[in-house]
Design an enzyme around this catalytic site. Structure first.
Site, PDB file in Angstrom:
ATOM      1  N   LYS A   3       0.649  -1.328   0.102  1.00  0.00           N
ATOM      2  CA  LYS A   3       0.118   0.083  -0.219  1.00  0.00           C
ATOM      3  C   LYS A   3       0.925   1.418   0.075  1.00  0.00           C
ATOM      4  O   LYS A   3       2.249   1.095   0.206  1.00  0.00           O
ATOM      5  CB  LYS A   3      -0.909   0.113   1.162  1.00  0.00           C
ATOM      6  CG  LYS A   3      -0.070   0.127   2.640  1.00  0.00           C
ATOM      7  CD  LYS A   3      -0.986  -0.222   3.656  1.00  0.00           C
ATOM      8  CE  LYS A   3      -0.354  -0.140   5.034  1.00  0.00           C
ATOM      9  NZ  LYS A   3      -1.189  -0.699   6.283  1.00  0.00           N
TER      10      LYS A   3
ATOM     11  N   TYR B 264      12.894  31.843   4.511  1.00  0.00           N
ATOM     12  CA  TYR B 264      11.482  32.548   4.679  1.00  0.00           C
ATOM     13  C   TYR B 264      11.270  32.742   6.126  1.00  0.00           C
ATOM     14  O   TYR B 264      11.604  32.155   6.898  1.00  0.00           O
ATOM     15  CB  TYR B 264      10.240  31.528   4.502  1.00  0.00           C
ATOM     16  CG  TYR B 264       9.999  31.417   2.710  1.00  0.00           C
ATOM     17  CD1 TYR B 264       9.808  32.393   2.178  1.00  0.00           C
ATOM     18  CD2 TYR B 264       9.925  30.144   2.373  1.00  0.00           C
ATOM     19  CE1 TYR B 264       9.576  32.257   0.769  1.00  0.00           C
ATOM     20  CE2 TYR B 264       9.634  29.746   1.049  1.00  0.00           C
ATOM     21  CZ  TYR B 264       9.625  31.168  -0.003  1.00  0.00           C
ATOM     22  OH  TYR B 264       9.136  30.825  -1.128  1.00  0.00           O
TER      23      TYR B 264
HETATM   24  C1  LIG Z   1      -0.330  -1.769   6.902  1.00  0.00           C
HETATM   25  C2  LIG Z   1      -0.788  -3.090   7.396  1.00  0.00           C
HETATM   26  C3  LIG Z   1      -0.037  -4.124   7.733  1.00  0.00           C
HETATM   27  C4  LIG Z   1       1.596  -4.003   7.529  1.00  0.00           C
HETATM   28  O1  LIG Z   1       2.025  -3.632   8.897  1.00  0.00           O
HETATM   29  P1  LIG Z   1       3.697  -3.386   8.890  1.00  0.00           P
HETATM   30  O2  LIG Z   1       3.808  -2.894  10.401  1.00  0.00           O
HETATM   31  O3  LIG Z   1       3.826  -2.357   7.824  1.00  0.00           O
HETATM   32  O4  LIG Z   1       4.061  -4.709   8.623  1.00  0.00           O
HETATM   33  C5  LIG Z   1      -0.602  -5.285   8.008  1.00  0.00           C
HETATM   34  N1  LIG Z   1      -2.009  -5.215   8.465  1.00  0.00           N
HETATM   35  C6  LIG Z   1      -2.726  -4.299   8.171  1.00  0.00           C
HETATM   36  C7  LIG Z   1      -4.475  -4.630   8.417  1.00  0.00           C
HETATM   37  C8  LIG Z   1      -2.429  -3.295   7.605  1.00  0.00           C
HETATM   38  O5  LIG Z   1      -3.223  -2.051   7.615  1.00  0.00           O
END
Ligand SMILES: *Cc1c(COP(=O)(O)O)cnc(C)c1O
Length: 370
Positions: free
Chosen positions: A38, A264
């Protein structure tokens, strides 16, 4: 001579392979590996990462939103893709792209079944998400009968997995809470499996769950941050290799007199002769304003150069008074030795946030040593 000519995010696929193998070695051979890609593969490049992972044996993929899954299908990913947090408005297109929804409430389950029926689906793969204590998203333990009731009325969908998510798997002080979550998931999984008449795939562990809770591996685990080289723990960080390295160049060097202001709102005033370097990376690239005023630093010729004054949209200015450097020299924001986790810590955040903030305008370069 450096080959860096502009701001780039280097993506090292050999490191990705190393991390995948390391995480796989932590689970029993029968346990499937779901790789989480993701948020553009945690800020890198989801298609490149997913293609590589598919090649080296990832069993499943997960994304947060349907649009991310569509992108993977368009990149040619054939493996199953779980959409962790879909919205009903996207259920039609989700089915068109053969993405698999995580269904987390009666409302979305009902909505999904309605659309699956209208599209004449048979045994469309779905996943049921249970809340065991994160209290973010998911059915509650006592929803089982209601879920079964909805499923019994249709043959349009089939439950391929049951999942839950740990709230504090990286926090050793929360061991008791985590074990409670694991037991709660086991109990609910057994109850629903008995009623379904078969046991779907069970998964509850994220990266820290893989590393800290073997009792929560079940028959699939989900890894995100670990794949990208971070273990949420110094002990594991040394075993993993950061996949992304953020680098840039010095655009210009200025010599400022004592008492001059910089940037800035004139947020920095020199106290003595000061040599500054301007770097083409700013808050629009993902280096937040919280890194300004010496909170953050970059590395130039192996020396720390602190950020002076405010972070601009497209630039930062750093202090190179004591550094032997010239225009065009390479600048490292983070890499595998100076990790994003360490840089993130300086401004009170975590590797996840720094990595996923790197904006699409930063050029991605793939380093494939294989
Ligand atoms: C993002 C996510 C993961 C991955 O978690 P990590 O700590 O990056 O390994 C796993 N399960 C769900 C439901 C998530 O939203």
């Amino acid at each position: 001579m450096s080959n860096i000519k502009e701001t780039v995010l280097e993506i090292n696929l050999a490191h990705l392979t190393h991390n995948f193998k390391y995480l796989k070695s932590k689970v029993k051979p029968h346990v499937k590996i779901l790789t989480v890609v993701k948020a553009s593969g945690y800020g890198s490049d989801a298609s490149v990462i997913a293609k590589h992972l598919e090649k080296i044996g990832a069993d499943y993929f997960a994304v947060a939103y349907s649009s991310e899954g569509i992108q993977l299908r368009e990149a040619g990913i054939k493996a199953p893709i779980l959409v962790l947090h879909p919205q009903p408005i996207n259920f039609q297109i989700l089915i068109e792209y053969r993405l698999e929804p995580s269904l987390y409430s009666s409302r979305v389950l009902k909505e999904f079944i309605k659309i699956a029926v209208s599209r004449d689906q048979k045994d469309y793969p779905i996943h049921i998400k249970f809340n065991t204590g994160l209290n973010r998203i998911g059915f509650w333990e006592n929803d089982v009968d209601h879920i079964i009731e909805q499923l019994d009325r249709t043959s349009s969908v089939k439950v391929v997995s049951l999942l839950s998510h740990l709230a504090a798997s990286e926090d050793h002080n929360e061991r008791e809470f985590t074990l409670m979550q694991i037991n709660s998931f086991k109990k609910t999984a057994k109850e629903i499996s008995d009623k379904l008449g078969y046991t779907p795939i069970l998964h509850q562990s994220n990266t820290s769950g893989i590393l800290n809770y073997p009792e929560a591996h079940f028959n699939m685990v989900r890894t995100g941050i670990g794949l990208y080289g971070y273990g949420n723990d110094a002990k594991y960080d040394t075993e993993l290799k950061p996949v992304a390295a953020l680098k840039s160049v010095i655009s210009q060097i200025h010599m400022l007199e004592p008492g001059e202001s910089l940037g800035y709102n004139r947020a920095f005033i020199t106290s003595g002769f000061t040599k500054t370097a301007t770097i083409p990376i700013g808050h629009a690239d993902g280096i937040g304003r919280q890194y300004g005023n010496k909170k953050g630093f970059v590395t130039i010729n192996n020396k720390r150069a602190y950020i002076l004054g405010n972070v601009c949209m497209d630039m930062i200015m750093v202090d190179v008074t004591e550094i032997d450097c010239k225009e065009g020299d390479e600048v490292v924001i983070f890499d595998s030795t100076l990790s994003a986790a360490k840089i993130a810590e300086r401004s009170g955040t975590i590797s996840y946030e720094l990595l996923t903030a790197i904006s699409p305008r930063v050029k991605r370069t793939i380093i494939d040593d294989n």
